[in-house]
Design an enzyme around this catalytic site. Structure first.
Site, PDB file in Angstrom:
ATOM      1  N   LYS A  88       0.996  -1.219   0.053  1.00 59.61           N
ATOM      2  CA  LYS A  88      -0.089   0.022  -0.128  1.00 59.61           C
ATOM      3  C   LYS A  88       1.024   1.111  -0.126  1.00 59.61           C
ATOM      4  O   LYS A  88       0.420   2.285  -0.304  1.00 59.61           O
ATOM      5  CB  LYS A  88      -0.834  -0.087   1.211  1.00 59.61           C
ATOM      6  N   SER A 122       1.129  -9.827  -0.438  1.00 58.00           N
ATOM      7  CA  SER A 122       0.832  -8.552  -0.423  1.00 58.00           C
ATOM      8  C   SER A 122       0.986  -7.792   0.936  1.00 58.00           C
ATOM      9  O   SER A 122       0.961  -6.340   0.874  1.00 58.00           O
ATOM     10  CB  SER A 122      -0.618  -8.367  -0.855  1.00 58.00           C
TER      11      SER A 122
END
Length: 507
Positions: free
Chosen positions: A56, A310
């Protein structure tokens, strides 16, 4: 939202993205043991090694860096209780501007403190995310802050696209498929647009949890849809509607959508741990779970397959739940309800029938003078085929067998409750997800409208919600009155009165 861009425009934005002032180029590593096990070359892109332990940071920093100096000086804001919050906090801090993060009041202290440690100004507002998001947009309008969307923004998508840029640079040889976790779709859109433009031969596989599959639903409907509710186990991808811009990319670039169960995600977390000794969050392991399912579904061998790890932001307490479900996710445990004779030596005979298999759990309860019901966990080595073979063997020996391996209520609650029959003719059983916030139980009890609670079992493992099993008696009121009371509570629920596990062990 702007008109859809051509893929070359996404590529240009990705090439110009400013991410490496704060993000790092993460390694692409082959999982050798898993590769041998699945007869393919399996690679893992380690976005869990970013400064905020998640990809992110890429999109958040690129978006903030693309703002004008005047916009930056006014400050930026977002609503998030997860990885986007930390990414924006660090991005704003590095650029020397004010970053405000609106988080629900129920956000765990560990997440609030993490954002503060990265330089973010935290505002706690509301009990749920939607209330925090509405307040964040209100503050943006009042204060002149730039609202930074977590995924449905071109600059955010371009920042995430640098993951795809790195993959193609790090692996110049053939790549058969890239597996990408999907929540709102920012990571998927960024990687898919870049990769499909340069290497259209590479399959793009989007992976979602079964209980939060907003992209799968949209692809089947041909338009964006809003899921009535989403499961929160993989909270990093718990999104009810795919993004508008990201859906445009998905329709053009995604070759297949795969959905995975909680058990399959837990098994992938274990795989990553055994390979790297790192602990992925559920959303972080999602793409590897999808990769394994893809191999089993299509029977591919000798291919080069890449999964994106992720992120690794997970509360430590959740490991209890994950470890409990891993064996089921790997098809290494079967859970059966078996009726055995109520007589001396019956258990020994039952174990002899199982042979040399290990029993992982055994819960026994007297049923009547003739029978006893057993809740048993049995270790497997041969997956579903062995599970069916074992069931057939037991049934041929005269046992009545119920396979509960895929029964969510049995795995969450029944295995912890085996031990008593209430014998209540008017009892109805319901399963709930309670939000983890002060007053949640009181709110539930105050809206029941006088219905008597005959069973209550609560479980929570550091999640944003608690799993609750409740038995209630209709009494002098009607079933419709009871359902109306449950709807008034406002928590997701499902009826389990007809569950065979309930009938065997608790009714």
């Amino acid at each position: 939202m702007t008109e859809p861009l051509r893929l070359e425009d996404y590529v240009r934005r990705t090439l110009l993205a400013r991410v490496y002032d704060v993000a790092v180029e993460t390694p692409l590593e082959e999982m050798s043991q898993l590769s041998r096990r699945f007869k393919n070359r399996i690679w893992l892109k380690r976005e869990d090694l970013q400064p905020v332990f998640s990809f992110k940071i890429r999109g958040a920093y690129n978006k903030v860096a693309q703002l004008t100096r005047e916009e930056q000086q006014k400050g930026v804001i977002c609503a998030s209780a997860g990885n986007h919050a930390q990414g924006l906090a660090l991005s704003a801090s590095r650029l020397g501007i004010r970053g405000t993060i609106v988080m629900p009041q129920t956000t765990p202290d560990i997440k609030v403190n993490a954002v503060k440690a990265l330089g973010g100004h935290v505002v706690l507002h509301g009990d749920v995310f939607d209330e925090a998001a509405t307040y964040a947009r209100q503050l943006a309008a009042e204060k002149g802050y730039s609202f930074i969307h977590p995924y449905d923004d071109l600059d955010v998508i371009a920042g995430q696209g640098t993951v795809g840029l790195e993959i193609l640079r790090q692996h110049a040889g053939p790549i058969d498929a890239i597996f990408i976790p999907v929540g709102g779709g920012g990571l998927m859109a960024g990687i898919a647009a870049y990769v499909k433009y340069l290497r259209p031969d590479i399959r793009i596989i989007a992976v979602e949890p079964e209980d939060a599959a907003c992209l799968d639903a949209a692809m089947k409907a041909g338009e964006r849809v809003v899921l009535p509710q989403v499961g929160l186990f993989a909270d990093g991808v718990a999104v009810a509607q795919i993004g508008e811009e990201t859906f445009k990319v998905a329709r053009q670039c995604v070759d297949e959508v795969i959905t995975c169960s909680t058990d399959e995600i837990c098994a992938a977390i274990k795989d990553i741990f055994e390979y790297s000794r790192s602990i992925a969050e559920p959303a972080g392991a999602l793409s590897l779970a999808g990769l394994k399912k893809y191999v089993q579904k299509h029977g591919v061998e000798g291919q080069t397959l890449i999964a994106i790890d992720s992120g690794a932001n997970m509360n430590f307490d959740r490991l209890r739940h994950i470890s409990e479900r891993t064996e089921l996710g790997e098809k290494r445990e079967a859970i059966f309800a078996v009726t055995i004779p109520e007589k001396p030596g019956a258990f020994r005979t039952f174990c002899q029938t199982l042979g040399k298999r290990n029993i992982t759990e055994f819960n026994y309860r007297y049923a009547d003078h003739n029978d006893a019901h057993v809740f048993v966990g049995i270790q497997l080595r041969g997956g579903d085929a062995e599970r069916q073979e074992l069931r057939d063997t037991l049934e041929k020996k005269g046992y009545r067998v119920l396979d509960l391996s895929d029964d969510e209520m049995a795995k969450l609650h029944i295995r912890h409750l085996v031990g008593g029959h209430a014998g209540l003719a008017d009892e109805h059983l319901y399963r709930f997800e309670f939000p983890e916030r002060p007053g949640a139980l009181l709110n539930f009890l105050s809206r029941l409208g006088g219905h008597n609670i005959s069973l209550f079992h609560y479980r929570n493992h550091g999640d944003a919600f608690g799993r609750v099993l409740v038995g209630m008696q209709v009494g002098k009121k009607t079933k419709a009155d009871l359902v109306a009371s449950l709807d008034a509570v406002g928590y997701p629920w499902s009826e389990e009165t007809g569950s065979p596990a309930y009938q065997l062990f608790l009714r």
